[in-house]
Design an enzyme around this catalytic site. Structure first.
Site, short mmCIF file in Angstrom:
data_model
loop_
_atom_site.label_atom_id
_atom_site.label_comp_id
_atom_site.label_asym_id
_atom_site.label_seq_id
_atom_site.Cartn_x
_atom_site.Cartn_y
_atom_site.Cartn_z
N LYS A 54 0.84 -1.20 0.00
CA LYS A 54 0.00 0.00 0.00
C LYS A 54 0.87 1.25 0.00
O LYS A 54 2.06 1.18 0.32
CB LYS A 54 -0.92 -0.03 1.22
CG LYS A 54 -0.20 -0.01 2.56
CD LYS A 54 -1.17 -0.35 3.70
CE LYS A 54 -0.45 -0.31 5.04
NZ LYS A 54 -1.30 -0.87 6.12
N TYR A 71 16.25 30.13 9.60
CA TYR A 71 15.06 30.88 10.03
C TYR A 71 14.96 30.93 11.54
O TYR A 71 15.15 29.92 12.22
CB TYR A 71 13.80 30.23 9.47
CG TYR A 71 13.59 30.46 7.99
CD1 TYR A 71 13.42 31.74 7.49
CD2 TYR A 71 13.54 29.38 7.12
CE1 TYR A 71 13.22 31.95 6.14
CE2 TYR A 71 13.34 29.58 5.76
CZ TYR A 71 13.18 30.87 5.27
OH TYR A 71 12.97 31.08 3.94
C1 LIG Z 1 -0.57 -1.89 6.79
C2 LIG Z 1 -1.16 -3.18 7.22
C3 LIG Z 1 -0.35 -4.31 7.35
C4 LIG Z 1 1.15 -4.25 7.28
O1 LIG Z 1 1.62 -3.78 8.52
P1 LIG Z 1 3.18 -3.57 8.80
O2 LIG Z 1 3.22 -3.16 10.22
O3 LIG Z 1 3.64 -2.50 7.87
O4 LIG Z 1 3.85 -4.86 8.54
C5 LIG Z 1 -0.98 -5.53 7.61
N1 LIG Z 1 -2.32 -5.60 7.75
C6 LIG Z 1 -3.12 -4.51 7.66
C7 LIG Z 1 -4.59 -4.67 7.83
C8 LIG Z 1 -2.57 -3.27 7.39
O5 LIG Z 1 -3.36 -2.19 7.31
#
Ligand SMILES: *Cc1c(COP(=O)(O)O)cnc(C)c1O
Length: 385
Positions: free
Chosen positions: A49, A274
């Protein structure tokens, strides 16, 4: 890890910073999960994702597939459609793509057209998918998400009871994975892990067969009883430590090198950046590097972060600005810090987790914020398993 010629390409020379991503390391990290899964009769998927946590799924997903991954997870339908295209370019097979955020009103047809599997998160999702399957004349694959204690997505206890009491609700659709998600897996001592495991096992006992999936990256390290049928590692594939507090078992995947634009030696004590939040002493040498918060380099690293010139650590002084940071190089050997030279903003001595900690965030956020102005170099990845 970095090919020297690639670092001196015209694109790299024009860029203020070079981000090198090691696809072999991503593949090796996936294999670590695949081996872990094998010992408990499970398989490993890969979460890609947010375009592989900011590293670009166009490169990362094919590397994962070539390493042997057949099961992918994304957050949104659009990510799923894009991933189907990416994978379609390298294989005639159709690796599974599961969409965590589930059905969107009226999007059922997208799942069929692009061969995506929706994760059904509500009773409404279940009913809508069932109705769609009936209209379509075929039981279509879907996943069911059970909330075991995170209060985010998935069926709560009451909704689950309604499913269990009215099993015909699941008839007419093809249940592939039943999933749940751990809230505190990165802390192996947190009692919430065992609590969620127990609730998940309880739910599975009342649901029709199919496969089950509970563990994210950290969850896979909690022991084989957390593995079920499919592991869902994400962050650890990209080098984030799934076992904070213990040495990182994952290979490092990325290196971010920022370029020195200018160096000045301070004559009279004066402010840096800054708001003049740092006062440079007479004799101090300050290097200005071509990276800033517009590149996703956190502003919270102002007067807090560190970069490396070879093995030498230098402090960020003054505020991180949009396109620039300023670094105190008074103690850095001059041969390592000249205009045009590169410093490690993320590298072997300051990996993602360390930089994230200095910034007051987590590796996940640091990765997904990586900017679009970096010149990106992808190494490795061109092999079969
Ligand atoms: C993002 C996600 C994962 C992966 O989690 P990580 O901690 O990045 O390994 C797994 N299951 C769900 C439902 C997620 O949203």
């Amino acid at each position: 890890m970095t090919d020297d010629a690639a670092l001196h390409s015209p694109e790299a020379r024009r860029a203020g910073a070079v981000l090198t991503i090691d696809l072999d390391a991503i593949a090796a990290n996936w294999r670590l999960f695949a081996n872990q899964a094998r010992t408990s009769g499970a398989t490993a998927g890969a979460v890609v994702k947010a375009s592989s946590y900011g590293l670009d799924a166009t490169h990362a997903a094919p590397a994962l597939h070539l390493a042997g991954c057949e099961t992918f997870f994304v957050a949104t339908i659009s990510e799923g459609i894009e991933l189907r295209e990416i994978l379609g370019a390298i294989t005639d097979a159709t690796p599974a793509i599961h969409v965590f955020n589930g059905l969107m009103d009226g999007a059922e047809r997208d799942f069929v057209e692009h061969g995506l599997t929706p994760v059904l998160n509500t009773l409404g999702d279940v009913d809508a998918w069932r109705a769609f399957c009936i209209g379509y004349g075929k039981a279509l694959a879907c996943d069911l998400h059970i909330d075991t204690g995170m209060s985010r997505l998935g069926l709560d206890a009451r909704e689950l009871a309604q499913i269990i009491d009215g099993a015909e609700r699941l008839s007419g659709l093809k249940l592939d994975l039943t999933i749940s998600h751990l809230a505190s897996a990165e802390d192996a001592d947190d009692p919430q892990n065992a609590y969620q495991l127990g609730r998940f096992q309880g739910a599975l006992a009342h649901l029709p067969g199919g496969r089950a999936s509970l563990a994210n990256s950290s969850g896979a390290f909690l022991g084989p009883e957390y593995h079920f049928d499919v592991l869902r590692p994400g962050a650890a594939l990209y080098g984030v430590n799934p076992t904070p507090g213990a040495p990182n078992p994952m290979a490092q995947v990325l290196r971010l090198q920022g370029k020195i634009l200018q160096i000045r030696t301070i004559d009279t004590p004066q402010g840096v950046g800054y708001g003049s939040t740092h006062q440079a002493a007479a004799g101090a040498r300050i290097a200005t590097l071509s990276v800033g918060y517009a590149d996703g380099y956190p502003r919270s690293l102002s007067n807090a972060g560190h970069v490396y010139f070879g093995e030498h650590r230098a402090s960020i002084v003054g505020r991180v600005s949009m396109d620039l940071i300023t670094v105190d190089i008074t103690d850095i050997p001059e041969a390592l810090a000249r205009p045009g030279m590169l410093a490690d903003l993320i590298g072997p001595l300051n990996p993602v987790d360390a930089v994230a900690a200095e910034a007051g965030t987590i590796g996940y956020e640091l990765l997904t914020q990586l900017g679009s102005r970096y010149h990106r170099i992808y190494t490795g990845g061109g092999y079969a398993s």
